[in-house]
Design an enzyme around this catalytic site. Structure first.
Site: not given
Ligand code: ATP
Ligand code: MG
Length: 550
Positions: A34, A260, A270
């Site tokens: 995102e 994760r 983020k």
């Molecule tokens: P955040 O909570 O840090 O904002 P998010 O999951 O909302 O992270 P996205 O941009 O939606 O961020 O994530 C893109 C991809 O990265 C998704 O497939 C998500 O599952 C993966 N991802 C995000 N954080 C992790 C993590 N800590 N370990 C492994 N994969 C991750």
């Molecule tokens: Mg997300």
């Protein structure tokens, strides 16, 4: 260190799919960020997994921006995401926007309505929540649940046309209000948001929910294995339901969840990281303390080390927290074979070699790397006045202290044996300088086989010393000293110190890495380094807090 043999359960699934011909011979993955912030090391894990899985099987991986929220997406974030993926060493097959599928998604929603599988619901958000029930109690059916297909089509069309306010109604999937899985209790699949979208402008005032949009995005792109994190496990039945009920795709994608990545002493969110940036607590998204990819790049970590780390931690099915020291270990392992050494002294103490001729300078040949002789040698000036490290002298030595102290002889690395004769003090009692003597017989490389010394220390010639600034970093987050269970920002996470370097440092370019002998690995700051302002970030120190398991 022996290669750790990790079984990757995702690859096992793919192997099985290939054997059974489930998707023909296709392996197609995607990385779907995102664009609402910079990527962090957790994302690096996901990037490595998705892209290297595609690579391993000769498949493809898309970069797809998950921009179904009409919130402002920032071009800065988009640029940073692409830079980060490339920096990690990967190249996407297609670069796509989820919002490009809004028309298809709308069509799919209309299909569901026509099949009697979706309805427009006018309960308020509070009522919807109340009707949803709990883990222990089933939900209640909405009074709008049994609207006719015609009425639903008309209302949904009107929602799209902008006839209603935000929150006035939603489109819901008609599944099962008594399902033990709350995600299946008639989840919302479209909502009204009168907001401009960066890609589609004001074309839409209804936007699909993630759980509806994501399976469609995957299916349209022909993704075979949709890898995501564990929190989506409970959403998988809905993912499958959408694909099945829309019914357009004969080879549906399979969602596979993994744990994760969490790391000690930092934060992987983020939203939290953005707050640190917005509050000015750190210098920006690329502050070298940040766990963002931009931050660790500026810190001096290498893509090779990050990929190695992601490989070593493997792919788990259960959440856990990985020690930061493992990541640091991977960085050291990578740097030790490719980074030249330089002499740098911190907390400098002046040394006068009283029996060394005044005005004379000798060039000493010193190896650039202990590990890699091919990295050659360099010439380092040595003369009567030198600097040594504050930690390499003790007026009253502790037990087992083999460095400089009054009366002790040590080797000055690459030069001579030096004996400390006298400590000269300032009026205030602080050390002014050390008066030492050298033994001309002991020149390094002369084949001298006489006395043995226990300590070897490094030094910098005073006349040609180059002043530099070193930024030492601590952990971004520490346990709350007040005893709270949340970690707090480490106010002492950066220390700036002055140091002296040997003259070869003058050739350093921004972004260039060195080992500062006996101190650690450092990088000339990519953003701030200049001949007038020689700022080095400590990448990692030399000692490893982490020991490989036997
Ligand atoms: P955040 O909570 O840090 O904002 P998010 O999951 O909302 O992270 P996205 O941009 O939606 O961020 O994530 C893109 C991809 O990265 C998704 O497939 C998500 O599952 C993966 N991802 C995000 N954080 C992790 C993590 N800590 N370990 C492994 N994969 C991750
Ligand atoms: Mg997300």
């Amino acid at each position: 260190m022996p290669e750790m043999e990790k079984t990757n359960f995702i690859h096992n699934i793919i192997d099985h799919d290939l054997e059974t011909g489930k998707n023909g011979d296709r392996v197609y993955t995607r990385f779907p960020p995102e664009p609402n912030g910079y990527l962090h090391i957790g994302h690096a894990k996901s990037i490595c997994l998705n892209f290297s899985t595609a690579q391993k099987y000769g498949g493809k991986c898309n970069l797809r921006y998950d921009d179904t929220n009409p919130e402002k997406e920032d071009i800065e974030y988009i640029n940073s995401i692409e830079e980060d993926v490339r920096w990690l060493g990967f190249q996407w097959d297609k670069r796509l926007w989820a919002s490009d599928y809004f028309d298809i998604m709308y069509d799919c929603a209309v299909d569901l309505i026509k099949k009697g599988l979706a309805y427009v619901c006018e309960l308020t958000p509070e009522e919807i929540k109340e009707y949803r029930g709990t883990l222990k109690e089933p939900g209640k059916e909405s009074p709008y649940r049994n609207r006719s297909v015609e009425e639903n089509l008309k209302l949904f069309e009107e929602m799209k046309a902008g006839k209603y306010e935000d929150g006035q109604m939603v489109l819901r999937a008609k599944i099962d209000m008594a399902s033990p899985n709350i995600n299946m209790r008639d989840p919302i699949i479209y909502r009204i948001v009168h907001a401009e979208h960066h890609n589609t402008g004001d074309k839409w005032c209804i936007y699909p929910m993630y759980d509806f949009a994501h399976p469609i995005e995957d299916a349209v792109e022909g993704i075979t294995h949709s890898i995501c994190t564990l929190e989506f496990e409970d959403h998988r039945p809905l993912y499958d339901w959408v694909i099945e009920k829309v019914g357009r795709w004969p080879q549906p994608p399979q969602q596979i969840e993994f744990a994760r990545l969490n790391l000690t002493n930092t934060v992987m969110s983020k939203r939290y990281l953005k707050k640190l940036v917005d509050d000015g607590v750190v210098e920006g998204w690329d502050d070298p303390r940040m766990p963002t990819i931009a931050g660790i790049r500026r810190r001096g970590y290498t893509p090779e080390a990050v990929r190695d780390f992601c490989e070593r931690i493997g792919v788990a099915k259960a959440n856990s927290t990985v020690e930061m020291s493992l990541l640091e270990h991977c960085v050291r392992e990578d740097l030790k074979t490719r980074v030249p050494s330089r002499n740098v002294v911190e907390k400098p103490i002046k040394v006068i070699i009283t029996n060394y001729p005044e005005g004379q300078t000798e060039m000493m040949e010193i190896e650039n790397s202990k590990e890699v002789p091919e990295m050659g040698t360099r010439q380092v000036p040595f003369s009567r006045e030198l600097w040594v490290d504050g930690d390499d002298f003790m007026e009253v030595p502790e037990k087992k202290y083999f460095r400089l102290f009054p009366g002790n002889e040590v080797r000055f690395k690459g030069a001579y044996f030096i004996t400390c004769q006298e400590v000269v003090k300032n009026d205030d009692g602080s050390i002014k300088e050390l008066h030492c003597t050298y033994d001309p017989e002991t020149r390094s490389g002369s084949g001298f086989e006489g006395r043995k010394v226990k300590g070897t220390i490094h030094w910098v010639d005073a006349a040609t010393a180059v002043p530099i600034k070193i930024r030492n970093y601590g952990h971004l987050m520490i346990d709350d000293p007040e005893g709270g269970d949340k970690m707090i920002f480490n106010e002492n996470s950066m220390e700036v110190i002055d140091a002296y370097a040997e003259p070869a440092i003058k050739d350093a370019k921004a972004g260039e890495r060195f080992q500062f002998f006996r101190h650690g690995y450092y990088i000339a700051d990519a953003k701030l380094y200049s001949d007038e302002n020689r700022i080095f970030n400590r990448i990692v120190d030399l000692k490893s807090g982490w020991k490989p398991a036997k």
